[in-house]
Design a protein around this motif. Sequence first.
Motif, PDB file in Angstrom:
ATOM      1  N   LEU A 265       0.857  -1.163  -0.080  1.00  0.00           N
ATOM      2  CA  LEU A 265      -0.062   0.058   0.065  1.00  0.00           C
ATOM      3  C   LEU A 265       0.952   1.244   0.072  1.00  0.00           C
ATOM      4  CD1 LEU A 265      -2.557  -0.990   2.746  1.00  0.00           C
ATOM      5  CD2 LEU A 265      -2.793  -1.093   0.286  1.00  0.00           C
ATOM      6  N   THR A 266       0.398   2.292  -0.829  1.00  0.00           N
ATOM      7  CA  THR A 266       1.481   3.647  -0.583  1.00  0.00           C
ATOM      8  C   THR A 266       0.658   4.286   0.600  1.00  0.00           C
ATOM      9  OG1 THR A 266       1.595   3.193  -3.105  1.00  0.00           O
ATOM     10  CG2 THR A 266       1.917   5.378  -2.196  1.00  0.00           C
ATOM     11  N   ILE A 267       1.504   5.119   1.324  1.00  0.00           N
ATOM     12  CA  ILE A 267       0.977   6.136   2.217  1.00  0.00           C
ATOM     13  C   ILE A 267       0.891   7.687   1.564  1.00  0.00           C
ATOM     14  CG2 ILE A 267       1.484   7.207   4.386  1.00  0.00           C
ATOM     15  CD1 ILE A 267       3.020   4.641   4.967  1.00  0.00           C
ATOM     16  N   THR A 268      -0.223   8.253   1.541  1.00  0.00           N
ATOM     17  CA  THR A 268      -0.403   9.548   1.068  1.00  0.00           C
ATOM     18  C   THR A 268       0.231  10.410   1.831  1.00  0.00           C
ATOM     19  OG1 THR A 268      -2.411  10.175   2.182  1.00  0.00           O
ATOM     20  CG2 THR A 268      -2.801   8.697   0.185  1.00  0.00           C
ATOM     21  N   SER A 269       0.476  11.920   1.469  1.00  0.00           N
ATOM     22  CA  SER A 269       1.015  12.912   2.143  1.00  0.00           C
ATOM     23  C   SER A 269       0.436  13.207   3.386  1.00  0.00           C
ATOM     24  CB  SER A 269       1.112  14.078   1.308  1.00  0.00           C
ATOM     25  OG  SER A 269      -0.182  14.548   0.763  1.00  0.00           O
ATOM     26  N   LYS A 270      -0.910  12.756   3.317  1.00  0.00           N
ATOM     27  CA  LYS A 270      -1.787  13.062   4.746  1.00  0.00           C
ATOM     28  C   LYS A 270      -1.532  11.773   5.724  1.00  0.00           C
ATOM     29  CE  LYS A 270      -5.581  15.447   2.679  1.00  0.00           C
ATOM     30  NZ  LYS A 270      -6.943  15.532   2.463  1.00  0.00           N
ATOM     31  N   GLY A 271      -0.752  10.997   5.396  1.00  0.00           N
ATOM     32  CA  GLY A 271      -0.626   9.654   6.165  1.00  0.00           C
ATOM     33  C   GLY A 271      -1.675   8.754   5.880  1.00  0.00           C
ATOM     34  N   GLN A 272      -2.529   8.671   4.899  1.00  0.00           N
ATOM     35  CA  GLN A 272      -3.622   7.627   4.667  1.00  0.00           C
ATOM     36  C   GLN A 272      -3.183   6.692   3.654  1.00  0.00           C
ATOM     37  OE1 GLN A 272      -6.437  10.244   3.364  1.00  0.00           O
ATOM     38  NE2 GLN A 272      -7.347  10.938   5.418  1.00  0.00           N
ATOM     39  N   VAL A 273      -3.963   5.510   3.704  1.00  0.00           N
ATOM     40  CA  VAL A 273      -3.638   4.551   2.964  1.00  0.00           C
ATOM     41  C   VAL A 273      -5.181   3.945   2.538  1.00  0.00           C
ATOM     42  CG1 VAL A 273      -1.496   3.623   3.834  1.00  0.00           C
ATOM     43  CG2 VAL A 273      -3.775   2.632   4.829  1.00  0.00           C
ATOM     44  N   THR A 274      -5.192   3.340   1.224  1.00  0.00           N
ATOM     45  CA  THR A 274      -6.478   2.737   0.809  1.00  0.00           C
ATOM     46  C   THR A 274      -6.269   1.272   0.624  1.00  0.00           C
ATOM     47  OG1 THR A 274      -6.847   4.976  -0.718  1.00  0.00           O
ATOM     48  CG2 THR A 274      -7.878   2.967  -1.227  1.00  0.00           C
ATOM     49  N   LEU A 275      -7.221   0.498   1.239  1.00  0.00           N
ATOM     50  CA  LEU A 275      -7.180  -0.687   1.040  1.00  0.00           C
ATOM     51  C   LEU A 275      -7.680  -1.258  -0.218  1.00  0.00           C
ATOM     52  CD1 LEU A 275      -8.420  -1.586   4.785  1.00  0.00           C
ATOM     53  CD2 LEU A 275      -6.276  -1.632   3.931  1.00  0.00           C
ATOM     54  N   ARG A 276      -6.986  -2.368  -0.638  1.00  0.00           N
ATOM     55  CA  ARG A 276      -7.538  -2.955  -1.826  1.00  0.00           C
ATOM     56  C   ARG A 276      -8.634  -3.534  -2.082  1.00  0.00           C
ATOM     57  NH1 ARG A 276      -2.129  -5.628  -2.627  1.00  0.00           N
ATOM     58  NH2 ARG A 276      -3.795  -7.398  -2.942  1.00  0.00           N
ATOM     59  N   LYS A 277      -9.507  -3.597  -2.893  1.00  0.00           N
ATOM     60  CA  LYS A 277     -10.824  -4.343  -3.012  1.00  0.00           C
ATOM     61  C   LYS A 277     -10.581  -5.834  -2.562  1.00  0.00           C
ATOM     62  CE  LYS A 277     -13.265  -1.834  -6.697  1.00  0.00           C
ATOM     63  NZ  LYS A 277     -13.744  -1.986  -7.827  1.00  0.00           N
ATOM     64  N   ASP A 278      -9.578  -6.594  -2.850  1.00  0.00           N
ATOM     65  CA  ASP A 278      -9.448  -7.789  -2.332  1.00  0.00           C
ATOM     66  C   ASP A 278      -9.226  -8.034  -0.695  1.00  0.00           C
ATOM     67  OD1 ASP A 278      -7.056  -6.550  -2.743  1.00  0.00           O
ATOM     68  OD2 ASP A 278      -6.042  -8.772  -2.813  1.00  0.00           O
ATOM     69  N   VAL A 279      -8.614  -6.928  -0.231  1.00  0.00           N
ATOM     70  CA  VAL A 279      -8.738  -6.874   1.216  1.00  0.00           C
ATOM     71  C   VAL A 279     -10.061  -6.742   1.743  1.00  0.00           C
ATOM     72  CG1 VAL A 279      -7.560  -5.836   3.060  1.00  0.00           C
ATOM     73  CG2 VAL A 279      -6.312  -6.264   1.069  1.00  0.00           C
ATOM     74  N   LEU A 280     -10.839  -5.599   1.463  1.00  0.00           N
ATOM     75  CA  LEU A 280     -11.832  -5.354   1.961  1.00  0.00           C
ATOM     76  C   LEU A 280     -13.056  -6.510   1.619  1.00  0.00           C
ATOM     77  CD1 LEU A 280     -12.336  -1.684   0.560  1.00  0.00           C
ATOM     78  CD2 LEU A 280     -11.905  -2.390   2.629  1.00  0.00           C
ATOM     79  N   ARG A 281     -12.856  -7.118   0.622  1.00  0.00           N
ATOM     80  CA  ARG A 281     -13.648  -8.288  -0.007  1.00  0.00           C
ATOM     81  C   ARG A 281     -13.555  -9.422   1.363  1.00  0.00           C
ATOM     82  NH1 ARG A 281     -12.252  -9.901  -4.915  1.00  0.00           N
ATOM     83  NH2 ARG A 281     -12.956  -7.910  -5.374  1.00  0.00           N
ATOM     84  N   HIS A 282     -12.186  -9.690   1.472  1.00  0.00           N
ATOM     85  CA  HIS A 282     -11.746 -10.761   2.434  1.00  0.00           C
ATOM     86  C   HIS A 282     -12.286 -10.099   4.104  1.00  0.00           C
ATOM     87  CE1 HIS A 282      -9.158 -13.567   4.574  1.00  0.00           C
ATOM     88  NE2 HIS A 282      -8.912 -12.641   5.437  1.00  0.00           N
ATOM     89  N   LEU A 283     -12.388  -9.015   4.175  1.00  0.00           N
ATOM     90  CA  LEU A 283     -12.839  -8.422   5.671  1.00  0.00           C
ATOM     91  C   LEU A 283     -14.482  -8.524   5.368  1.00  0.00           C
ATOM     92  CD1 LEU A 283     -10.412  -5.507   6.384  1.00  0.00           C
ATOM     93  CD2 LEU A 283     -10.434  -7.811   7.632  1.00  0.00           C
ATOM     94  N   GLY A 284     -15.013  -8.669   4.382  1.00  0.00           N
ATOM     95  CA  GLY A 284     -16.421  -8.719   4.397  1.00  0.00           C
ATOM     96  C   GLY A 284     -17.238  -7.378   4.484  1.00  0.00           C
ATOM     97  N   VAL A 285     -16.408  -6.281   4.122  1.00  0.00           N
ATOM     98  CA  VAL A 285     -16.847  -4.926   4.310  1.00  0.00           C
ATOM     99  C   VAL A 285     -16.987  -4.215   3.103  1.00  0.00           C
ATOM    100  CG1 VAL A 285     -15.546  -4.921   6.663  1.00  0.00           C
ATOM    101  CG2 VAL A 285     -14.480  -3.919   4.848  1.00  0.00           C
TER     102      VAL A 285
END
Length: 83
Positions: free
Chosen positions: A4-24
């Motif tokens: 994952l890449t960290i933005t200048s604001k210190g945020q990351v975006t989780l990929r769809k496959d990770v979100l799907r794995h979590l069921g969210v």
Amino acid sequence: MGELTITSKGQVTLRKDVLRHLGVGPGDKITFDVLPDGSVALRAVRPKGSITEAFGMFKRPGGISLTIEEIGEAAADGWAGRR
């Protein structure tokens, strides 16, 4: 393992496959635990409670509570066009 890449604001975006794995999905919540070895564990927040807590949620103050049988009869009457 993904990156994952960290933005200048210190945020990351989780990929769809990770979100799907979590069921969210949008609007859902995720908790995280920072572990002593430097890793982080993610978990989906699951609603707590039971279906019985939903009974009466639309009841107006001072209104009567209906039994499940009465609700069923009202629904059947509604589908049959009787009120």
